[in-house]
Design an enzyme around this catalytic site. Structure first.
Site, PDB file in Angstrom:
ATOM      1  CG  ASP A 564       0.351 -11.677 -57.733  1.00 37.66           C
ATOM      2  OD1 ASP A 564      -0.260 -12.240 -56.705  1.00 37.66           O
ATOM      3  OD2 ASP A 564       1.685 -11.736 -57.919  1.00 37.66           O
ATOM      4  CD  GLU A 644       7.009  22.747 -58.851  1.00 42.35           C
ATOM      5  OE1 GLU A 644       7.436  22.712 -60.357  1.00 42.35           O
ATOM      6  OE2 GLU A 644       7.923  22.614 -58.205  1.00 42.35           O
TER       7      GLU A 644
END
Length: 780
Positions: A564, A644
């Site tokens: 928030d 990777e």
């Protein structure tokens, strides 16, 4: 001058770049809401101004079953059950949901506010002990070691104004000041309320919303962001009903289930066109948002602290401050609304030295080691990560007390040197020698029953006398409404941080609040506990930031359970979700983007099969999704393939290269993962349209499928652009012998108008969940 206060005519107008907000005092002293919408315009005339008076929009009719204030006499056309009000109160004949409810010592609920005075002052108001938008005309110094915690010093008169309107209930002796803040570079209007008891008797605040907006008309849709743990902020849009629709949290935090942000939009509003209004609360506890269409087709929207389990005793001469709400209007669709909130939160809510710095690429130990680690294992994880370009190792849960599972040790914030094999400062030193920073996970609001702290201070946990407590994750919640509890935990954390070179703290919260009873409050004042708890959390974070202003603090509550605007005042980034599955993150990050900037989103590449869903996606795809955030890794890089590892190296190089564009650029939602089954695309563009970064994940895989096209945003229509795949995407396509034919000749130039109007063909990709990332550079 954005605020126009005509005291003679009692007409008050606020103007932002694109909107007008107007109020007026009615015939009997009530503050009426007149208009909020597209900018009307106030005109300066010499030393005065011509204020467009829109009071003609407010109509008066004799309505059946409508109560009339006593002082209206025989006039039955004046009823607060039908009139648009700025801050409606319970007990005035308004049967709609109201913003303020006051109970006196005899238990009578009634409040009747009448206008008293108005004042316009330079600068932006602040709120004691709570987050609030601040004015700032300068960027924070980004140089190492020169930052300070708190608001920037550039809170200048030229950058903001505050409107204060004082209302009064003469019977109660209650003074209510409505606060409005306007920043010169924003379309946002902030609102807060200060309630002061000027009478001789104690009163009780049973409800105090931060804002109310009454729309005289409007056929709105309500857009809100629901969810659950691991699947936060899922967009839902539905027509506003002729019934109260309530969005709220009862969990002690803003929650995974609802977010203190919603939008009212006209039915035809989309990303690029139509009217919409945003309502965002800068608060991290229980909240309540309400939207309703009344019997006459008018719309009322309210937002503030939840009134459930809330009752604030206000003694004579005491003051209560509500949290702040940030309102925004857009006539150019949802993307403009989001853009305004992104700028506001980045520039006027986030604080400290990390507000404008690029955040370090980190690796978190959690999915790499969980509770099973020592200093040597951490050093091995860090060494491989450093070789690939990772800039910080974060030691997650398990470094303190007796903590080998999530059942014990919370509250005992001392280093478990036996487990680590050395002091924490030594771990940090070994990581620093690899050229990396070192970070730490904490969960200060929680306590395990199997802990020294709980055995010594069981009264410091939320429990109801005579009842066994409800556990969550086998832990209880410390009563942060009590200062001595906050002080004790803060001192423990300070001691640890002071003896190790800590550059980052991840502050977690892994359960919601129950058993709301504080031994620090009198029995009749338990209704203050939940709000005081949030104030205690803010106090902890404020003082932690003051003591260690160079530390980057990331908020977390089981992922996105306290995502928030209030938390962003203390933590410039928040872990977006515990769900790190790249495909599910598309929806989570999409919903989050409507109200919050990308710079606030904690997002990482995690291991596969994913630990939450079991899904496997290519590391290229996980990287592109994680770049829509602060970027990092949640895996042991020693366990991935050499190919990777090369991708990780290139991803980090790409992120660093484009970090300014990602963190400070404009964000565009090019497709919706809720609606488009073929792909999800988003874009970052520079403010001047000089370059952009297109990101696309192919989510559908079909035989002989049609060609899809993606239209770009934010480019210069008269500009010519060169397209180039990012290094990590180019490398991945080379490995798969894939790619897009349109990019084969990277010297070719494309008109910006065509890229935005006609778009780009989405390349064919073998299989779903493949990624495409393109840098778009203006050449002339």
């Amino acid at each position: 001058m954005p605020i126009f206060a005509d005291e003679n005519n009692k007409l008050f107008t606020i103007e932002t770049k694109s909107s007008t907000y107007q109020m007026a005092v009615g015939e009997y002293g009530h503050l009426l809401h007149v208009y909020y919408g597209k900018r009307i315009g106030c005109e300066h005339i010499g030393s005065g101004f011509l204020n467009a008076d829109l009071r003609y929009l407010v109509t008066y009719y004799d309505r059946g079953f409508a109560g009339n204030p006593n002082d209206t006499g025989m006039d039955r056309t004046y009823s607060l059950d039908a009139l648009p009000q700025e801050y409606p109160c319970f007990g005035t004949g308004d049967y709609r949901s109201t913003a303020l409810q006051i109970r006196n010592a005899e238990g009578v609920s009634c409040c009747d506010l009448r206008y008293q005075s108005v004042r316009v002052r330079e600068g932006k108001y602040s709120i004691p002990g709570m987050p609030a938008v601040y004015a700032d005309s300068e960027k924070v110094d980004q140089k190492e070691g020169t930052g300070s915690w708190g608001r920037d010093s550039a809170d200048t008169a030229a950058s903001a104004q505050t409107l204060e309107i004082v209302l009064e209930d003469s019977v109660l002796g209650l003074e209510v000041t409505l606060l409005y803040g306007v920043l010169s570079d924003s379309d946002v209007i902030t609102r807060a309320v200060k309630i002061r008891n000027c009478g001789a008797q104690t009163v009780y605040i049973e409800k105090a919303a931060s804002c109310c907006v009454d729309f005289l008309y409007g056929d709105f849709d309500l857009i809100h962001f629901h969810g659950r743990h691991g699947m936060e902020r899922q967009l839902e849009r539905s027509p506003l009903l002729r019934a109260e629709q309530v969005l709220q949290s009862r969990r002690g935090a803003s929650s995974h289930q609802q977010n203190p942000f919603f939008i009212l939009a006209s039915r035809e509003t989309g990303e690029t066109k139509g009217e919409c209004y945003g309502f965002q609360l800068l608060y991290s506890g229980n909240f309540k948002g309400e939207a309703l269409t009344d019997q006459y087709g008018q719309t009322r929207a309210l937002l503030g602290i939840s009134d459930e389990l809330f009752s604030w005793e206000l003694r004579p001469q005491e003051t209560f401050d509500t949290p702040e709400a940030a309102l925004c209007y857009s006539v150019e669709g949802l993307e403009r609304l989001s853009d305004e909130y992104h700028r506001l939160l980045r520039r006027h809510v986030c604080r400290g030295v990390w507000r404008d710095r690029r955040r370090p690429v980190l690796i978190n130990s959690w999915e790499a080691a969980y509770f099973d680690f020592d200093a040597d294992k951490l050093e091995r994880i860090a060494a491989q990560a450093a070789e690939l370009g990772v800039e910080m190792l974060v030691l997650d849960d398990g470094w303190f007390g007796k903590r080998d599972s999530d059942n014990t040790g919370l509250g005992d914030w001392y280093v478990n040197e036996e487990k680590l094999g050395c002091p924490l400062g030594e771990v940090a030193r070994r990581v620093n020698q690899l050229g990396m920073r070192f970070g730490l996970w904490i969960e200060p609001e929680m306590v395990s029953e199997d802990s020294d702290l709980y055995r010594t201070h069981p009264d410091w946990a939320f429990t109801i006398p005579g009842r066994s407590p409800i556990r969550g994750r086998n832990q209880l919640v410390l009563d942060f409404s009590r200062k001595e509890v906050v002080d004790h935990v803060l001192d423990q954390i300070t001691e640890v941080v002071s003896h190790a070179n800590i550059a980052y703290i991840k502050m977690d919260m892994n359960r919601h609040l129950t058993d709301i009873y504080s031994l620090g409050a009198r029995a009749q004042n338990q209704g203050t506990t939940l709000h005081r708890y949030v104030l205690g959390v803010y106090d902890f974070l404020e003082r932690l930031g003051e003591r260690f202003p160079e530390i980057l603090i990331e908020g977390c509550a089981g992922g996105g359970g306290r995502f928030d605007a209030g938390m962003l005042y203390y933590t410039p980034q928040i872990w977006c979700s515990d769900n790190t599955d790249a495909i599910e993150r598309l929806r989570i990050q999409y919903g989050t983007s409507f109200g919050y900037p990308i710079s606030a989103v904690g997002s990482h590449v995690s291991a596969v099969p994913n630990h939450q869903t079991g899904r496997s996606t290519d590391i290229e795809t996980r990287g592109v999704v994680a770049m829509a955030g602060t970027f990092g890794y949640e895996l042991d890089l020693n366990l991935i393939t050499d190919q990777e590892k090369e991708t990780v190296r290139r991803q980090i190089q790409d992120y660093i290269q484009y970090s300014d564009l990602i963190q400070e650029g404009r964000y565009w939602r090019l497709s919706s993962p809720m609606e488009n089954e073929e792909y999800t695309a988003w874009e970052f563009s520079s403010e001047d349209g000089s370059d952009a970064l297109l990101n696309l994940i192919r989510t559908g895989a079909h035989c002989n499928s049609p060609v899809q096209y993606v239209r770009l945003r934010g480019l210069a229509p008269d500009g010519w652009y060169r397209l180039e795949e990012t290094e990590s995407t180019r490398h991945a396509h080379r490995q798969k012998n894939a790619g897009n034919a349109i990019l084969a000749n990277e010297k070719k130039l494309y008109p910006g108008s065509a890229l935005m109007s006609a778009g780009l063909p989405v390349p064919w990709m073998n299989g779903a969940y493949q990624a495409w990332q393109v840098h778009i550079v203006r050449e002339k």
